[in-house]
Enzyme design. Structure first.
Site, PDB file in Angstrom:
ATOM      1  N   ASP A 139       0.819  -1.047  -0.004  1.00  0.00           N
ATOM      2  CA  ASP A 139      -0.018  -0.012   0.206  1.00  0.00           C
ATOM      3  C   ASP A 139       0.879   1.401   0.066  1.00  0.00           C
ATOM      4  O   ASP A 139       1.586   1.585   0.898  1.00  0.00           O
ATOM      5  CB  ASP A 139      -0.829   0.036   1.016  1.00  0.00           C
ATOM      6  CG  ASP A 139      -2.050   1.121   0.987  1.00  0.00           C
ATOM      7  OD1 ASP A 139      -1.847   1.935   0.267  1.00  0.00           O
ATOM      8  OD2 ASP A 139      -2.977   0.894   1.943  1.00  0.00           O
ATOM      9  N   ARG A 141      -0.376   4.249  -0.551  1.00  0.00           N
ATOM     10  CA  ARG A 141      -1.309   5.476  -0.251  1.00  0.00           C
ATOM     11  C   ARG A 141      -0.543   6.564   0.770  1.00  0.00           C
ATOM     12  O   ARG A 141      -0.219   5.900   1.788  1.00  0.00           O
ATOM     13  CB  ARG A 141      -2.589   5.216  -0.174  1.00  0.00           C
ATOM     14  CG  ARG A 141      -3.074   4.627  -1.479  1.00  0.00           C
ATOM     15  CD  ARG A 141      -4.650   4.261  -0.937  1.00  0.00           C
ATOM     16  NE  ARG A 141      -4.623   3.279  -0.130  1.00  0.00           N
ATOM     17  CZ  ARG A 141      -5.910   2.552   0.451  1.00  0.00           C
ATOM     18  NH1 ARG A 141      -7.054   3.115  -0.157  1.00  0.00           N
ATOM     19  NH2 ARG A 141      -5.628   1.589   1.131  1.00  0.00           N
TER      20      ARG A 141
END
Length: 213
Positions: A139, A141
């Site tokens: 991930d 983000r």
């Protein structure tokens, strides 16, 4: 039409620049669509505001990362489109709230790499393994710049719709007080069962065991 470009120069709200605002009528109700630019990466993000948030001490909000396949193409491989619809409905039901629409496709790897990751998933990889085989973290983000968007809107504490503990931690680290976490479990179907289980087991998402059973 004159485009406004405003930057709050007081730290820590100088991570984004406000550009302009316009009405966004939807099937759920009319939102105010606030456009921002994230300064470090020059990415464009939106804050969809419903109702008069100045009258709400702790507005209900959602940080929603862009998912073209789920949000616009109705994919059942994930739960993103379902969560987006439910979050907007929940905000309208509250009478006021905010949805931040963040341009972070494929957990940050981008649309083309997301297609490549889907190919690997077609061949048996889970969503985390697919990203890692492409050379990316599970991930990528980031959420700290959301403080600039919320700060511009005058929001310092929130009720956050999420199953992802990283979002809670990111907002709190950025100085936004998360008063409550509101679960958002939507859209389970035969095509995303393994995806949901992987989010819970490998990414720590707080999903009810009965939901992902």
């Amino acid at each position: 039409m004159t485009i406004r470009a405003e930057l709050c120069t007081t730290a820590p709200y100088n991570l984004t620049r406000f550009v302009d605002v316009a009405k966004l009528p939807t099937q759920w109700g009319e939102f105010q669509m606030n456009a921002f630019v994230e300064l470090e990466h020059n990415k464009e993000h939106l804050a969809l505001v419903y109702g008069d948030i100045s009258q709400v001490d702790t507005p209900l909000i959602r940080l929603h990362s862009e998912c073209l396949t789920g949000d616009a193409l109705f994919s059942d491989r994930c739960d993103c489109g379902y969560q987006l619809a439910r979050a907007l409905q929940n905000i309208v039901n509250e009478g006021a709230g905010i949805l931040l629409y963040l341009r972070q496709e494929g957990r940050g790897i981008g649309l083309l790499n997301k297609v490549r990751a889907y190919h690997l998933q077609d061949d048996g990889a889970d969503t985390v393994q697919a990203n890692e085989r492409l050379g990316f973290p599970a991930d990528m983000r980031r959420y700290e710049f959301c403080q600039g968007m919320l700060g511009y809107l005058g929001v310092k504490q929130v009720r956050l719709m999420t199953n992802n503990p990283r979002k809670v931690k990111a907002l709190e680290t950025a100085g936004i007080n998360v008063i409550d976490r509101v679960s958002l479990q939507e859209g389970k179907n035969p095509h995303n069962e393994n995806y949901l289980k992987t989010k819970a087991s490998k990414l720590g998402h707080m999903l009810d065991p009965a939901f992902i059973k």
